[in-house]
Each structure stands twice: as C-alpha cells, then as structure tokens.
Design an enzyme around this catalytic site. Structure first.
Site, PDB file in Angstrom:
ATOM      1  N   ASP A 240      -0.343  13.159  24.290  1.00  0.00           N
ATOM      2  CA  ASP A 240      -0.896  13.715  23.046  1.00  0.00           C
ATOM      3  C   ASP A 240      -1.027  12.637  21.981  1.00  0.00           C
ATOM      4  O   ASP A 240      -0.671  12.834  20.815  1.00  0.00           O
ATOM      5  CB  ASP A 240      -0.027  14.866  22.519  1.00  0.00           C
ATOM      6  CG  ASP A 240      -0.800  15.710  21.495  1.00  0.00           C
ATOM      7  OD1 ASP A 240      -0.169  16.450  20.727  1.00  0.00           O
ATOM      8  OD2 ASP A 240      -2.047  15.584  21.459  1.00  0.00           O
TER       9      ASP A 240
ATOM     10  N   ALA B 121       8.985  24.646  15.742  1.00  0.00           N
ATOM     11  CA  ALA B 121      10.019  23.939  14.970  1.00  0.00           C
ATOM     12  C   ALA B 121       9.691  23.938  13.483  1.00  0.00           C
ATOM     13  O   ALA B 121       8.530  24.071  13.084  1.00  0.00           O
ATOM     14  CB  ALA B 121      10.127  22.495  15.454  1.00  0.00           C
TER      15      ALA B 121
END
Lengths: 298, 280, 47
Positions: free
Chosen positions: A124, A14
C-alpha cells in the site's frame, strides 16, 4: 508511561492520538486498535502492523516504539511523524527541487529495500503512507496490508494497493505476484513528485487500466509473456507506448537517468521491472544534483 | 536473524527456560494455595471425607507435570491441524504460539484445552490463512466465543511478537545448496526422500525445547545429520572447508579448519550435535 | 554480513515443484520469480 493528549485521526480499525512517553518526554503517536464489533476477533490489519513492524528497525521505516493492552484495547505506540509526502506534493506554496525529489526517492527506496530483504511486501505504498519526521527523514508507514512474500504455492489476493498506485498485474487479478508490485507504486510516486499531480488517477478499477495503458502503452504477449491469459486482457483498448520524446515533454525537468529509472520502475512486465537494489544503484543517484540532506528538505 | 523477535525474545539457555517455567508454576501454586485457604475458611462445615479428598486431590501440578500436559496438547495441535488440512507453517505457528503461551501462564489458570483453538485460529490469521471464526469454530466443533475468549491474552503473552522462522524454509534452502555444493554427486530421487523425511522430523522437533536453544538452520542441520550422516558430513566438508584428518591418535575423526574466516565449522558441528541430542 | 554464505545458482537446482510452477501461465503472467523463492529459502538457511 504514555499519555494520550489529542485525537488526530480515526480510521476503520483504529483511532490515532498524539501523546508523550513520560520517561523520555518523547513525542509519540498512539494507534488505539478498536476491538469491539469485529466478529472475527482482532483485526487482520492490526495483526499485520504488529507482526511486521516488530521485525524491522530501519531509519526509513516507521518505528514501533511499544505495544500494550489497556481497557481491552490494543495500543501501538509509534514514533511521531507530523507530515507526509502527500501534504508536501499538494502544498503548492512549497517549492521543491530535483535534489529534494532525489532525496525523498532515495529514502523511499531504502525503506522498501529493507522490507523486501526481510521478505515483507508493503502492498500500500502511496504518498500519504510516506511520513516525514521533524528531522526530514522519510519513513514508510501503515503496514496494515503488508504480508510475507508468499510461499510458492500460496494464492495472494490481488485486491491490494490503493488504485492509483496499483501495478498492472494486480489490475489483471494476479495471485502470484512479487515485490514488483511495490516497485510499481514507487515509480508512480516518483512521477507524481516530478509532476506534482497524481500521474495515473483512475476513476475506478476498469478506468485505472485504461489510464495506465493510455499513459504507458498497452503491453502485449511479446513484452509480457502470458499476459493474454488474464481474462480482463481481452476487453482493453490497445494504446502505443509513449516515445522517449513524449516522455521528455511530459517530465520536462527530468534528466535522462531520471527517465530511465522511472521507466524501469514502471515496466509493465513484472519480471523485468527494476528491484530495489537495481534502483538504488542506478545512474540517477550517481549524477548531480546530490540528494538534499534530509534536515534541509522542505 | 539477530534482529528478529524470535532471536531477541524467544531464545533461552536451558537453565533460563527451566527457571521461567518454575517461576510461572510457583506464582500460580501460591495463588492456588491462597484460593484453597479462602475456600476452606468460607466452608467451615466440610465433612472429614471431603477435607481428606481436598487434601489429596486439590494439589497444584508440578512444573514437570505442566510441561507434560502442555506438550501433550501441543502434539494434539499438530494432529488436529493435519485433520483440518491447515498448511504446515500454520500448524507450526500454532504450536509455537501455544507453547510460548505457557511460558508465562500456567495450566492451572488457563486450561490448555481452552487455549488450544485460540492458538490455531490466531495462527491462521497471523499466517495469512484467514478463515472466519464461525467457519473455524464449526470445523473445530467449538463455539466462536470459546475461540476468541483468550485471543488478547494470547497476543499479550506472546509479547506482541508474531513472526516465526520455522526450519521448513531452511530445509528447502539446504536442499538447494546441497545440490550446488555436491553438484552431480547427489541422486535427486534419493534427495527427495531425504527432504520428505526431514520435513516430518522438523514437525516433531517443534515440540521440543530445541526451538528455544537453537536457530532454525541449526535444527535443520541436526535433523539432516540424523537422517543421513554421510550426506551431511560430505556437505559440511565441502561447504565449510572441513578436512577430515583421520591421522589423529585416538582414531576419532578430527576436523581441522582451513579457512578460519569462514564459519567455525568445528564449533558449528558441536552445536549441531548437541541440538541433535536435545531433539532425540 | 556483507558476504552471503551461499551462491544462488539456479542452474544447479533440480526443484521439481518450483520448476512446475514456473511453467504455469498464471504464474508467468503474475511475475512469479523462481530465483526470489530460492533466495528466500537460502536466506532462511544461512541466516
């Protein structure tokens, strides 16, 4: 409706722009998902971000404002969050107090609790995924590795969570783990907030196991039943767990309750590791100092 | 559940749902007729037979015909997923994606056959049952391009909402709670059979519009009511403090509520029975 | 709702599938928790 004014970041899947939502003149961030070049179609990280952020509205989880297609690209419109916890920890010109640490930890735990009660694992958690809004609110971001808590028979991948924040069961290749892996990450972040340097900085996956056990002691079958069934277990160094005195010396500014909470989040056996509710209701959040009001945080 | 996108974007009244479908059909019918007009004007020298054939054959499908076609392929998805040995929840998500796709697109613009594999492949990704598009295409005897062709259109048609709450987990939850509420009064072997039958019925229910009108737990309880009314009513009585007042005049079993603060059991029972009717 | 509409009582559950997983070494070592599974299923049932 949305303008892209400035490119502020580029990742594997991205590109991130700063922009404005015209109708409300609100600052926003636009995550433009690259779509060309992925032979398997839309990238899994993008699917996960969209899937899980759509389901959550919580002050301590980044808001997905909108999603749209443009020029065959998928665009995620997210709330604008100019800073993150890693910046604050690294910037030694910023002094922060025990009350500040308590406030950041409280907001992190509230965000994680909201994910877990929606049966979503983040997988994460680390300081630079804990973003800070202009009004001081801390928000969990980057759900590219998130997933539903597994159905019982599912095999989850153990190759998740950035190494320094990775729970021991993941280091050993566990496939049936729970939200306890997120709690471990929060425990390491808590330690890092108090030390202002990374707590368990392993050089590689093997070293990470060694660094972790050297700091916290090597678990045995006694305190973690069946750990010896992990194939990697037989090759590791045996270290004694640190004494309470050693912990106190390592975290000199921490109160007894702070050490208890941190130790509870860093318990080796995932069965016994504290869950978000046990953390949020711990003595640490009931004793002084009170957590700093977000708007007064550095 | 009220915060979930399934509730916020994908629950409708029957009237609203019918309206959505007829709007989609009307939009595309108009477009089809326009295309037809352009076609006829650009082909002035068609023979009478050809004109007659076009008049008879090139007729837009009706909303009802669309629905039959979509449901036919949705059923095919379930059986195809079975052959591919995909997990139940993945198959259910594929059916959900497929049927939702045709709430904003018509079979006249997107042949269901083309969307079929895309929804299956996308459901695999969305439910963490990832397999590469090449190996999927091979198993599905199609091409990778065909599988990926409508992926974006699918995601957009889903309003970018991917989370599905299927009734299977609710079934497991009631399976547990029944053991607790009726503890000692249920034969576990029998319960296992009930569970298996209900699981199969849930897959069938996913093909009906019940999933747009009711919540997953309501669908589950409706299926349980069909499967074993006695068990279900005993559970309802004990769980929701229903007492069966058999003294009522017309002999109908009336239910009176003892603890008004709890779930309104009579209301719940009405909903479950209307859900049961839709599924049947 | 502050009041969950169920009481999670593991002792009452005869769930052969989950119980079999609880005895598997790799499940125990991973930190698998049957009560988390039960809680999730009950939440889905009473949401």
């Amino acid at each position: 409706e949305y303008s892209k004014e400035k490119k502020v970041g580029e990742g594997t899947y991205a590109v991130v722009y700063l922009g404005t939502k015209r109708s409300s003149n609100r600052r926003i961030a636009i995550k433009e998902i690259k779509t060309s070049g992925f032979k398997d179609g839309l990238d899994m990280s993008a699917i996960r971000e969209v899937k899980y952020l759509q389901e959550m509205q919580h002050v301590n989880v980044i808001e997905l404002v909108d999603v749209f297609m443009a020029q065959n690209n998928l665009n995620l419109v997210l709330e604008f969050l100019p800073a993150d916890l890693e910046m604050v920890i690294k910037d030694t010109s910023i002094l922060f107090t025990q009350a500040d640490i308590k406030s950041w930890l409280l907001m992190t735990l509230r965000g994680v609790h909201h994910c877990h009660r929606n049966f979503i694992l983040h997988r994460d958690l680390k300081p630079n995924n804990l973003l800070l809004s202009p009004d001081g609110q801390l928000k969990i971001a980057d759900f590219g590795l998130a997933r539903n808590m597994g159905s019982p028979q599912e095999f989850l991948t153990s190759n998740v969570v950035t190494r320094w924040y990775r729970a021991p069961e993941l280091l050993f290749g566990a496939r049936h783990y729970t939200g306890a892996v997120d709690m471990w990450s929060v425990g390491v972040i808590f330690a890092e907030l108090m030390l202002r340097i990374p707590y368990l900085p392993g050089k590689d996956d093997i070293d990470q196991i060694d660094v972790t056990f050297r700091a916290l002691g090597t678990p045995t079958d006694k305190d973690w039943p069946e750990i010896s069934t992990f194939s990697a277990y037989n090759k590791i160094q045996i270290y004694p767990p640190p004494s309470r005195e050693e912990l106190r010396r390592r975290f000199i500014a921490a109160t007894e309750n702070a050490l208890d909470l941190m130790s509870g989040m860093l318990l080796m056996n995932p069965h016994k590791r504290l869950d978000p509710i046990q953390c949020l209701t711990s003595e640490y959040f009931l004793e002084l100092p009170e957590p700093t009001v977000p708007s007064e945080l550095p | 559940y009220r915060h979930s996108t399934q509730y916020r974007f994908w629950s409708f009244t029957p009237e609203r749902l019918a309206q959505i479908r007829s709007d989609v059909n009307a939009r595309v019918t108009t477009k089809t007729q326009l295309d037809m007009k352009v076609f006829l004007e650009s082909h002035p020298n068609l023979t009478q037979d050809e004109l007659a054939a076009i008049k008879v054959k090139a007729v837009p499908v009706s909303p009802h015909e669309e629905l039959l076609l979509v449901n036919y392929f949705a059923r095919m998805i379930l059986s195809f997923a079975g052959k591919m040995n995909l997990p139940t929840e993945v198959a259910a998500t594929a059916v959900s994606f497929f049927r939702k796709f045709f709430l904003s697109n018509s079979v006249m613009e997107f042949p269901p056959k083309e969307v079929f594999h895309t929804t299956l492949f996308f459901a695999c990704k969305s439910e963490n049952y990832f397999m590469g598009v090449e190996s999927f295409a091979k198993k599905a005897k199609t091409s990778a391009d065909a599988v990926l062709k409508h992926e974006f259109k699918l995601l957009e048609s889903l309003n970018f909402t991917l989370m599905n709450h299927h009734p299977y987990k609710a079934l497991h939850g009631f399976f547990l709670d029944i053991q607790n509420v009726l503890s000692g009064k249920v034969d576990m072997k029998y319960m296992g059979q009930v569970y298996t039958n209900c699981k199969k019925s849930i897959s069938d229910a996913l093909l009906t519009d019940a999933i747009y009108f009711y919540t997953p737990p309501q669908i589950t309880l409706a299926i349980l009511l069909t499967e074993d009314e006695a068990l279900m009513m005993r559970y309802m009585q004990l769980k929701f403090n229903l007492n069966v007042d058999t003294s009522s005049a017309n002999g109908q079993k009336e239910f009176k509520q003892e603890d008004p603060s709890a779930i309104n059991a009579e209301r719940l029972l009405e909903i479950i029975k209307s859900c049961q009717a839709v599924i049947e | 709702d502050l009041h969950k509409r169920y009481v999670l009582s593991e002792a009452h559950y005869e769930d052969p599938f989950i119980k079999s997983l609880q005895t598997k070494k790799e499940y125990i070592a991973s930190g698998f928790r049957a009560d988390y599974v039960y809680d999730r299923m009950l939440t889905e049932a009473f949401m």
